[in-house]
Scaffold this motif. Structure first.
Motif, PDB file in Angstrom:
ATOM      1  N   TYR A   1      12.786   9.319 -18.185  1.00 53.61           N
ATOM      2  CA  TYR A   1      12.535  10.435 -17.485  1.00 53.61           C
ATOM      3  C   TYR A   1      13.356  10.903 -16.057  1.00 53.61           C
ATOM      4  O   TYR A   1      13.334   9.804 -15.307  1.00 53.61           O
ATOM      5  N   THR A   2      13.882  11.707 -16.255  1.00 52.05           N
ATOM      6  CA  THR A   2      15.034  11.922 -15.235  1.00 52.05           C
ATOM      7  C   THR A   2      15.098  13.488 -14.957  1.00 52.05           C
ATOM      8  O   THR A   2      14.903  14.302 -15.812  1.00 52.05           O
ATOM      9  N   ASN A   3      15.315  13.720 -13.652  1.00 52.47           N
ATOM     10  CA  ASN A   3      15.302  14.897 -12.821  1.00 52.47           C
ATOM     11  C   ASN A   3      16.721  15.005 -11.994  1.00 52.47           C
ATOM     12  O   ASN A   3      17.096  14.040 -11.507  1.00 52.47           O
ATOM     13  N   GLY A   4      17.343  16.155 -12.182  1.00 56.44           N
ATOM     14  CA  GLY A   4      18.421  16.440 -11.048  1.00 56.44           C
ATOM     15  C   GLY A   4      17.792  17.248  -9.820  1.00 56.44           C
ATOM     16  O   GLY A   4      16.581  17.477 -10.220  1.00 56.44           O
ATOM     17  N   PHE A   5      18.746  17.597  -8.897  1.00 59.52           N
ATOM     18  CA  PHE A   5      17.754  18.472  -7.824  1.00 59.52           C
ATOM     19  C   PHE A   5      18.855  19.467  -7.551  1.00 59.52           C
ATOM     20  O   PHE A   5      20.170  19.376  -7.548  1.00 59.52           O
ATOM     21  N   LEU A   6      18.276  20.730  -7.446  1.00 57.19           N
ATOM     22  CA  LEU A   6      19.004  21.994  -6.911  1.00 57.19           C
ATOM     23  C   LEU A   6      18.508  22.193  -5.531  1.00 57.19           C
ATOM     24  O   LEU A   6      17.419  22.497  -5.117  1.00 57.19           O
ATOM     25  N   PHE A   7      19.574  22.071  -4.519  1.00 57.85           N
ATOM     26  CA  PHE A   7      19.528  22.355  -3.219  1.00 57.85           C
ATOM     27  C   PHE A   7      19.846  23.927  -2.756  1.00 57.85           C
ATOM     28  O   PHE A   7      21.071  24.342  -3.098  1.00 57.85           O
ATOM     29  N   GLU A   8      18.989  24.818  -2.319  1.00 61.28           N
ATOM     30  CA  GLU A   8      19.474  26.102  -2.089  1.00 61.28           C
ATOM     31  C   GLU A   8      19.189  26.592  -0.602  1.00 61.28           C
ATOM     32  O   GLU A   8      18.053  26.452  -0.226  1.00 61.28           O
TER      33      GLU A   8
END
Length: 301
Positions: free
Chosen positions: A143-150
């Motif tokens: 199980y893996t997530n990337g991350f979006l920083f806005e």
């Protein structure tokens, strides 16, 4: 927006390269993204203040992405840290860290908060008045997530020289910053664009490591300022990429092009390659604006 690469190589630490870890500075926040072995040494080497790190984002529980976390948590404790520390990562990260602390009878003297993730769709995991952070579901062996920083849209900067031309009380400055027009006592209305400057366009940073090629993430990345996308292999070893659920530089470039991002930052290179320029050359066959991450480099946007 600044990105400091502490480590960007796959699998194991070496004397000349480090596993994944990077620091993102955005809107007065300093976020640590992944925490491979040796991260705290790299933080010291590059003179990054430990106390500024209040949020750590872990993509998945493979060692080259989080084996440095327990050491960093322990060092924070030895340094007398008092600030809370928030950790965002896959379900199981709390159990792993607390077990090690328990076995060493070394509980933290500061607040340690785990935000465990298990959703398979994108979700907001952190938000304040300046920044929003969302997950990017990735496809890997675990199980893996990337991350979006806005960044959020900022208030309009005041044009003080223009404001002083009118009899405007300072109590109205916040209204002006928020886009409001001003009506003077004589009934004259002053449009906001005469009193303010255009705010800078909000920037965004997407972190995607590790993952196999998947166009499902493209809608989440559309028009992102900078996309960091893993490129463990070159295209001539795509069979290895598929077997290990990683990506090639060419595949990373395809995602960047489909998402119309402004900059593609490559990383997570397999150490089998002696020249990382090969990754840039391959990616630029698909997407022009390619940057190469490397340990110690800083990028400012």
């Amino acid at each position: 927006m600044k990105i400091k690469i502490l480590g960007c190589y796959a699998a194991t630490p070496r004397t000349i390269t480090n596993p994944t870890s990077q620091v993102l500075e955005i809107k007065n926040h300093m976020f640590l993204i992944d925490c491979g072995e040796g991260t705290q040494v790299q933080l010291r080497k590059h003179k990054i203040k430990f106390s500024r790190i209040e949020h750590i984002f872990i993509s998945h529980l493979h060692g080259d992405h989080f084996f440095g976390l327990i050491g960093l948590i322990s060092t924070f404790m030895l340094l007398g840290r008092e600030k809370d520390l928030h950790i965002y990562g896959p379900k199981g990260i709390k159990e792993a860290i607390l077990l090690l602390l328990k076995l060493g009878n070394a509980y933290t003297s500061y607040g340690l908060y785990f935000h465990e993730l298990k959703a398979t769709a994108s979700e907001v995991v952190f938000e304040d008045d300046k920044v929003k952070v969302s997950t990017i579901p990735l496809q890997h062996r675990v199980y893996t997530n990337g991350f979006l920083f806005e960044e959020k849209v900022t208030e309009r900067p005041l044009n003080i020289n223009a404001i002083l031309n009118y009899d405007i009380d300072k109590v109205y400055y916040n209204k002006i910053k928020q886009g409001g027009a001003i009506t003077l006592e004589n009934g004259q209305q002053i449009p906001n664009d005469l009193l303010t400057f255009e705010p800078s366009a909000p920037k965004s940073y997407a972190f995607c490591s590790d993952t196999m090629y998947s166009e499902k993430i493209v809608p989440l990345l559309t028009n992102t300022t900078v996309l960091y996308h893993e490129s463990t292999f070159l295209e001539n070893e795509i069979d290895l990429a598929e077997k290990t659920m990683h990506s090639t530089a060419k595949q990373a470039a395809k995602i960047a092009k489909l998402a119309a991002v402004k900059h593609l930052l490559l990383g997570h290179y397999s150490t089998r390659y002696g020249d990382i320029e090969l990754f840039k050359k391959e990616a630029q066959e698909i997407f022009d604006n390619v940057l190469l991450a490397d340990d110690g480099l800083e990028f400012e946007f």
